[in-house]
Design an enzyme around this catalytic site. Structure first.
Site, PDB file in Angstrom:
ATOM      1  N   GLY A  54       0.922  -1.297  -0.108  1.00 44.83           N
ATOM      2  CA  GLY A  54      -0.050   0.074   0.007  1.00 44.83           C
ATOM      3  C   GLY A  54       1.005   1.140  -0.139  1.00 44.83           C
ATOM      4  O   GLY A  54       0.437   2.301   0.472  1.00 44.83           O
ATOM      5  N   SER A  56       1.576   3.314  -2.153  1.00 45.12           N
ATOM      6  CA  SER A  56       1.147   4.709  -2.949  1.00 45.12           C
ATOM      7  C   SER A  56      -0.067   5.296  -2.029  1.00 45.12           C
ATOM      8  O   SER A  56      -0.193   6.480  -2.766  1.00 45.12           O
ATOM      9  CB  SER A  56       0.749   4.489  -4.263  1.00 45.12           C
ATOM     10  N   VAL A 101      -1.790  -7.364  -2.177  1.00 46.41           N
ATOM     11  CA  VAL A 101      -1.672  -8.259  -1.335  1.00 46.41           C
ATOM     12  C   VAL A 101      -2.722  -9.475  -0.879  1.00 46.41           C
ATOM     13  O   VAL A 101      -2.519 -10.562  -0.403  1.00 46.41           O
ATOM     14  CB  VAL A 101      -1.603  -7.893   0.175  1.00 46.41           C
ATOM     15  N   ASN A 123       1.117  -2.357   5.173  1.00 43.05           N
ATOM     16  CA  ASN A 123       0.438  -1.129   5.389  1.00 43.05           C
ATOM     17  C   ASN A 123      -0.894  -1.274   4.439  1.00 43.05           C
ATOM     18  O   ASN A 123      -1.791  -0.187   4.927  1.00 43.05           O
ATOM     19  CB  ASN A 123       1.408   0.013   4.792  1.00 43.05           C
ATOM     20  N   SER A 175      -4.859  -0.008  13.438  1.00 38.67           N
ATOM     21  CA  SER A 175      -5.759   1.207  13.509  1.00 38.67           C
ATOM     22  C   SER A 175      -6.350   1.380  14.971  1.00 38.67           C
ATOM     23  O   SER A 175      -6.351  -0.005  15.783  1.00 38.67           O
ATOM     24  CB  SER A 175      -6.817   0.995  12.745  1.00 38.67           C
ATOM     25  N   TYR A 188     -14.035  -3.916   9.124  1.00 42.19           N
ATOM     26  CA  TYR A 188     -12.541  -3.408   9.191  1.00 42.19           C
ATOM     27  C   TYR A 188     -11.978  -3.287  10.488  1.00 42.19           C
ATOM     28  O   TYR A 188     -10.694  -3.726  10.739  1.00 42.19           O
ATOM     29  CB  TYR A 188     -12.818  -1.776   8.980  1.00 42.19           C
ATOM     30  N   ALA A 190     -12.599  -5.574  12.996  1.00 45.04           N
ATOM     31  CA  ALA A 190     -12.212  -7.026  13.267  1.00 45.04           C
ATOM     32  C   ALA A 190     -10.832  -7.322  12.485  1.00 45.04           C
ATOM     33  O   ALA A 190      -9.907  -7.980  13.039  1.00 45.04           O
ATOM     34  CB  ALA A 190     -13.250  -8.020  12.902  1.00 45.04           C
ATOM     35  N   LYS A 192      -8.558  -5.253  11.687  1.00 42.10           N
ATOM     36  CA  LYS A 192      -7.191  -4.554  12.411  1.00 42.10           C
ATOM     37  C   LYS A 192      -7.025  -5.088  13.736  1.00 42.10           C
ATOM     38  O   LYS A 192      -5.806  -5.216  14.279  1.00 42.10           O
ATOM     39  CB  LYS A 192      -7.345  -3.290  12.608  1.00 42.10           C
ATOM     40  N   ILE A 221      -5.981  10.095  10.844  1.00 37.86           N
ATOM     41  CA  ILE A 221      -5.059  10.507  10.034  1.00 37.86           C
ATOM     42  C   ILE A 221      -5.664  11.056   8.699  1.00 37.86           C
ATOM     43  O   ILE A 221      -6.468  10.586   8.174  1.00 37.86           O
ATOM     44  CB  ILE A 221      -3.854   9.333   9.637  1.00 37.86           C
TER      45      ILE A 221
END
Length: 280
Positions: A54, A56, A101, A123, A175, A188, A190, A192, A221
């Site tokens: 990740g 980019s 990935v 990432n 996160s 999401y 779960a 992370k 962020i």
């Protein structure tokens, strides 16, 4: 003759042989240019190598630039944003590589291309805001495959060489929602949270081989992923952050650089929260 002198002699002989070969085959390319290419190759050969999935994206881009400052030859992994990845690679002196990935073929290709990897930064990630019952099975599976399974597979393929060398470092980007969970981002959260569990378990397993595995858990962020929020929504989020400011990609990149450095040589299996105090 000590090891350093032997190594220097080997390098000198190798470069001389390469230059001779290039000179004998330099009909269409100038010898000077070939010599420069050899020097660049030898310099790259002895640089530390980092693979950033990740690469980019907002956080990934900052990580690539920061690691380049730390002296790494950075493989900027991308899934769709090839143009941006190539720009980052050109500016960091690294290389852009296709790295979805969720594709074992891509992971294997990058692993073989990089060869020895000193640092893996997992990432790559995706998110979806919706009620848990509104997320389809296909979307849920995609989130898990990219955020969690993809990170595990990258580590699975790049670890054997680290173990053989008894050296290496892995930094996973989780996160704050992986720590405390978020309504309407259940899948999401779960994925992370799983990344944090993966970090802790793998750290215990590979520590005897001299490999450290840590995790960074960013808060809010300011990246493209969060550009979907309105100004009013952003102000409500800001009000919940004790420091009263939003995080920047460089804040996460600095945390990654620290965990990958010798200053963190006694740190493994840990989660470094970069969230302005919203989760303590």
């Amino acid at each position: 003759m000590n090891v350093e002198k032997l190594l220097n002699k080997f390098i000198a002989v190798s470069v001389a042989n390469l230059e001779l070969i290039c000179y004998n085959n330099s009909q269409s390319v100038g010898f000077t240019e070939l010599s420069v290419d050899i020097n660049l190759y030898m310099e790259r050969f002895f640089m530390k190598k980092a693979v950033v999935t990740g690469g980019s994206g907002g956080i990934g881009e900052a990580v690539c630039y920061r690691l380049a400052e730390e002296g790494y030859y950075v493989y900027t992994g991308f899934c769709c944003s090839e143009g941006k990845a190539k720009k980052i690679a050109a500016e960091t002196g690294g290389e852009a590589v296709k790295l979805d990935v969720s594709s074992m073929e891509d992971i294997l290709s990058v692993s073989e291309k990089a060869g020895t990897v000193d640092l893996l930064v997992n990432n790559a990630g995706v998110s979806e805001i919706d009620l848990f019952t509104g997320i389809s099975e296909i979307k849920s599976r995609s989130i898990m495959e990219i955020n969690l399974v993809g990170a595990m597979n990258c580590a699975r393929l790049m670890l054997p060489d680290m173990i053989r060398r008894k050296s290496g470092c892995i930094v996973n980007i989780s996160s704050m929602w992986g720590q405390i969970g978020a309504s309407c981002e259940v899948d999401y959260s779960a994925s992370k949270a799983g990344l944090i569990g993966f970090t802790k378990a793998l750290a215990k397993e590979v520590a005897p081989s001299g490999i450290r595995v840590n995790c960074v858990a960013p808060g809010f962020i300011m990246t493209e992923m969060n550009s979907r929020f309105s100004e009013d929504e952003l102000e409500l989020i800001r009000a919940d952050i004790p420091l009263g400011i939003f995080g920047k990609p460089c804040h996460v990149a600095d945390a990654v650089a620290f965990l990958a450095s010798g200053r963190a040589e006694y740190i493994t299996g840990q989660v470094l929260a970069v969230n302005g105090g919203i989760v303590v």
